[in-house]
Structure formats: structure tokens, C-alpha cells
Design a protein around this motif. Sequence first.
Motif, short mmCIF file in Angstrom:
data_model
loop_
_atom_site.label_atom_id
_atom_site.label_comp_id
_atom_site.label_asym_id
_atom_site.label_seq_id
_atom_site.Cartn_x
_atom_site.Cartn_y
_atom_site.Cartn_z
N ALA A 16 11.91 17.08 10.34
CA ALA A 16 11.46 18.06 9.42
C ALA A 16 10.39 19.03 9.99
CB ALA A 16 10.95 16.85 8.67
N VAL A 17 9.69 18.18 10.91
CA VAL A 17 8.73 18.97 11.95
C VAL A 17 8.92 19.90 12.73
CG1 VAL A 17 6.97 18.70 13.67
CG2 VAL A 17 7.05 16.57 11.02
N LEU A 18 9.64 19.92 13.41
CA LEU A 18 10.80 20.28 14.09
C LEU A 18 11.44 21.69 13.33
CD1 LEU A 18 12.36 18.68 17.32
CD2 LEU A 18 10.28 19.81 16.98
N VAL A 19 12.28 21.88 12.23
CA VAL A 19 13.07 22.74 11.62
C VAL A 19 12.28 23.41 11.17
CG1 VAL A 19 13.79 23.55 9.36
CG2 VAL A 19 14.78 21.84 10.63
N ALA A 20 10.45 23.08 10.53
CA ALA A 20 9.72 23.91 10.22
C ALA A 20 9.07 24.50 10.71
CB ALA A 20 8.34 22.83 9.10
N LEU A 21 8.70 24.31 11.92
CA LEU A 21 8.32 24.80 12.87
C LEU A 21 8.63 26.10 14.08
CD1 LEU A 21 5.90 24.59 14.72
CD2 LEU A 21 7.47 23.49 16.98
N ASN A 22 10.07 25.81 13.67
CA ASN A 22 11.57 26.99 14.27
C ASN A 22 11.30 27.82 13.29
OD1 ASN A 22 12.25 25.87 16.54
ND2 ASN A 22 13.94 25.13 15.65
N SER A 23 11.12 28.23 11.68
CA SER A 23 11.16 28.64 10.52
C SER A 23 10.36 29.24 10.69
CB SER A 23 11.54 27.94 8.93
OG SER A 23 9.65 27.04 9.22
N VAL A 24 9.22 29.04 11.29
CA VAL A 24 7.72 29.94 11.37
C VAL A 24 8.30 31.11 12.46
CG1 VAL A 24 5.39 29.94 12.02
CG2 VAL A 24 6.60 28.46 10.27
N PHE A 25 8.61 30.22 13.21
CA PHE A 25 8.62 31.08 14.65
C PHE A 25 10.06 32.04 14.34
CE2 PHE A 25 6.26 28.60 17.00
CZ PHE A 25 5.76 29.10 18.16
N GLN A 26 11.32 31.79 13.27
CA GLN A 26 12.53 32.53 12.84
C GLN A 26 11.79 33.82 12.93
OE1 GLN A 26 16.49 30.73 12.89
NE2 GLN A 26 15.80 31.18 10.32
N VAL A 27 10.74 33.62 11.65
CA VAL A 27 9.97 35.14 11.09
C VAL A 27 9.43 35.53 11.70
CG1 VAL A 27 8.78 35.88 9.07
CG2 VAL A 27 9.77 34.10 8.62
N VAL A 28 8.64 35.46 12.60
CA VAL A 28 8.03 36.06 13.55
C VAL A 28 8.61 36.82 14.36
CG1 VAL A 28 5.86 35.75 14.67
CG2 VAL A 28 6.03 34.93 13.24
N MET A 29 9.53 35.91 15.24
CA MET A 29 10.37 36.42 16.84
C MET A 29 11.65 37.41 16.57
SD MET A 29 7.96 35.41 18.47
CE MET A 29 8.53 35.97 20.37
N PHE A 30 12.09 36.75 15.42
CA PHE A 30 13.76 37.10 15.46
C PHE A 30 14.04 38.72 15.48
CE2 PHE A 30 18.02 38.62 13.62
CZ PHE A 30 18.80 37.20 13.81
N GLY A 31 12.93 39.52 15.09
CA GLY A 31 12.91 41.16 14.76
C GLY A 31 12.57 41.42 16.53
N VAL A 32 12.19 40.65 17.54
CA VAL A 32 11.49 40.69 18.28
C VAL A 32 12.35 40.45 19.63
CG1 VAL A 32 9.56 40.35 19.91
CG2 VAL A 32 8.84 40.54 18.12
N LEU A 33 13.08 39.17 19.03
CA LEU A 33 13.91 38.48 20.08
C LEU A 33 15.36 39.70 20.12
CD1 LEU A 33 13.60 35.39 20.48
CD2 LEU A 33 13.16 36.90 21.79
N GLY A 34 15.46 40.55 19.37
CA GLY A 34 16.58 40.68 18.55
C GLY A 34 16.09 42.44 19.46
N TRP A 35 14.77 42.80 19.06
CA TRP A 35 14.99 43.69 19.98
C TRP A 35 14.84 43.91 21.90
CZ3 TRP A 35 10.63 44.96 22.84
CH2 TRP A 35 10.31 45.48 23.41
N PHE A 36 14.87 42.57 21.56
CA PHE A 36 14.72 42.94 23.69
C PHE A 36 16.07 42.40 24.07
CE2 PHE A 36 14.51 39.73 27.01
CZ PHE A 36 13.72 40.37 28.06
N TYR A 37 16.43 41.54 23.10
CA TYR A 37 17.83 41.21 23.81
C TYR A 37 19.36 42.14 23.55
CZ TYR A 37 16.87 36.17 25.52
OH TYR A 37 16.00 35.74 26.49
N LEU A 38 19.19 42.92 22.88
CA LEU A 38 20.31 44.00 21.88
C LEU A 38 19.76 46.01 22.87
CD1 LEU A 38 20.92 42.86 18.62
CD2 LEU A 38 21.90 42.37 20.50
N SER A 39 18.80 45.48 23.18
CA SER A 39 18.18 47.20 23.56
C SER A 39 17.75 46.81 24.70
CB SER A 39 17.24 47.31 22.78
OG SER A 39 16.69 48.73 23.23
N LEU A 40 16.35 46.33 25.03
CA LEU A 40 15.45 46.39 26.24
C LEU A 40 15.68 46.11 27.49
CD1 LEU A 40 13.16 46.88 27.10
CD2 LEU A 40 11.67 45.10 27.01
N LEU A 41 16.77 44.25 27.44
CA LEU A 41 16.83 43.84 28.82
C LEU A 41 18.47 44.20 28.81
CD1 LEU A 41 16.85 41.37 30.05
CD2 LEU A 41 17.98 39.76 29.08
N PRO A 42 19.53 45.13 27.92
CA PRO A 42 20.37 45.75 28.45
C PRO A 42 19.95 46.76 29.27
CG PRO A 42 21.01 44.66 26.23
CD PRO A 42 19.16 44.36 26.53
#
Length: 379
Positions: A160-186
Motif C-alpha cells: 500500500a505504501v509503495l503503490v501510493a509512493l509510486n502514484s505520487v512520483f507518477q504524477v510528477v515524473m511521467f511527463g518529465v521522463l517521457g520527454w527525457f527517454y523519447l526526445s532528449l536521450l535519443p
Amino acid sequence: MSHHAQATQPGGASPEDDTAHVTAKLSTLDRFLPVWIGAAMVAGLLLGRAIPGLDQALSAVEVDGVSLPIALGLLVMMYPVLAKVRYDRLDTVTADKPMLVSSLVLNWVVGPALMFTLAWVFLYDLPEYRTGLIIVGLARCIAMVIIWNDLACGDREAAAVLVALNSVFQVVMFGVLGWFYLSLLPGWLGLPQETLDVSPWQIAKSVLVFLGIPLLAGYLSRRIGEKRWGRTAYERSYLPVIGPWALYGLLFTIVILFALQGDQITNNPWDVARIALPLLAYFALMWGGGFILGKALGMTYERTTTLAFTAAGNNFELAIAVAIATFGVTSGQALAGVVGPLIEVPVLVGLVYVSLALRNRFPHQPQAAILPPNQSPHA
């Protein structure tokens, strides 16, 4: 199946921990789980093929992009497990800094990087599927992992704790990591670049629906139930009644997922096979890495299992929604997301049994036995 059903001995396994012995005590629903899941997958595929327009009808039943049938299945699936969580024990999880840090690293550093690597290695010539898999790697699981962890007798409170933690990071980091792995890093590596159009609200909405609602319902059930009946009566009388609904919800969700995408899966068998290879490697490496890390850190079986399954699972509902919103419902990116549960469900069910077979190799955390002997919450 529950690690609360019997007390375990810290630092060693009792004779009752033998996997065959435990399996013999399971209800029919639990014992033949792979059969029911396989049947649900086949039923979904057949329904999608046999009833013209079913996928369009199911897709049309949504509110603000959230599929109501899938949302219903996930809510029914997650509520019983979250109603079993002892919320008064969450402080013991949040105090376990090695586990929290390990989970964050596995989910938000290792997972996306591994999927990026596997997507480019296996799908170097298929850019749409490659992009779809990278999106899958960014969507950390907040739903089905609750079921896999519970079936493998992992630590419910830690999950329950890890899923809640992931959910918070998901809201914050999904878009940022999408930009990093699909645009910046390539771009840095001289590879083709993509863009990902996704709003934080879309991610937050997925988290609120698929985690927030069942988490709140589970918490209120535990709080009100214990206050009215007492903990012993709540766990002996109420939980066994609602327990089977977790697996009913899982099977319903699988039928709907496969009915929605039956045509794409059956019409593109070679593409499905190509996408399946990196997914198989991903699940095995993430789950195995979590188990090895838990063993190296001296974690109990229960928390090691939770660490491994939360690392290996992915939020395919979110990945599919993002791929459809960005690239279209018939896109290769969407198909890659659809193939995800086709591979994840049987693989992680198999890893549940592998986990149970490894229980004797780990110390166990003591649990207060509340449920009567031989009483499974799913029985």
C-alpha cells in the motif's frame, strides 16, 4: 491466500511453509488461478472477435477518457485487498528507508532505463512499437500489483505504501521522463526522437480513479469495521466474505481488456511476438532484480516479494490511454501497450508461484494470526 492466515517464524520457515502444503489448503479459486486467468484471456479475445462492434461499444462507455468497465473491474479487484491492510502498521513501512529507497530506484531509475534499452535492442526497426514500450516502462503499476503481491503472500502494508509512493512520483515524473527517454536521450545518442503530449491532470486522474477510490474505501472499511465489530470479528467475518471479489474483479478486468483489443492482437500475431520478447525480458529482470536486492539487503520474504512485484508491474491502463491520446487508437504505440497485459498477466502469475517456492530461503516477519487456522481470505 494470506500471510496473515498463519504465524511465521522469524529467521526461518516452519513446516507449514512448504509450498505444496500451502497450495493444498487453497480454495478452488486460488488453486486453479492460472486456469481461470487463461480462460478469461481467451474469453475476452473470443468476445472481441465474435461480437461485431463490441470493442467500440466498450470504448464508448467512458467518462473523460477513463473506461468505465475497466475502472469498475479494477475497483472491485483492489477494494478487498486494501480493506485487509492494517493501516495502523504503515509506520513500520515508512520507517524502512532501505526498502523505500530501493523501490524508488528500481521503479524510477532502473525500470524506465531497462525498458528503453530493451525496446531499442529488440525493436530497433519498429519505431511505433518501440515508442509504445518506452511509454509502458514509464507507467509504474498502481493496480494489479496489489493482487500479485497478495497472492504471493507479500506485505500488504508495504504494498500500500509503495503503490501510493509510486502514484505520487507518477504524477510528477511521467511527463518529465517521457520527454527525457523519447526526445532528449535519443538526441544525445543520435537516435530518432519522439514527443509525448500528456498532461499532469491525465496522470493524476488515472491515479485518483484506479488507486484513490479503492484506497479510501479500504481505509474506511477497516476503520469503521473495527470500530463497530472489533478487529477480530472484522477479520474473521467480513474479510472472508469480500475476499473472493478481488479475483472476480481481476478476471472481469482481463476479459474486458482483451475484448477491447482482441482484433489487434489476433490480426497481428507476428507483431505481438516481436513486442512480447522485450516484455518477457523486462518482467524477468525487474522481478529477479527486486528479489536479489531484497536478499542482499537482508529483507524478510514478505517485503522482498513486495519490492519485486512493485518493480516488475506496470500501469498498462495509463500507458494505453496515453498512447491512444497521443498517437491514436489504431497506432502501433497503442498496440504495444495492449500487448503488455497479454504478457504481464501469465508471467506474473507464474512468478507468484516462483515466489512461494522461494519462501524457505528468506527470514519471515512475525504476524499476529487473526484469521482462524486453514481459513483463506479467498475461500
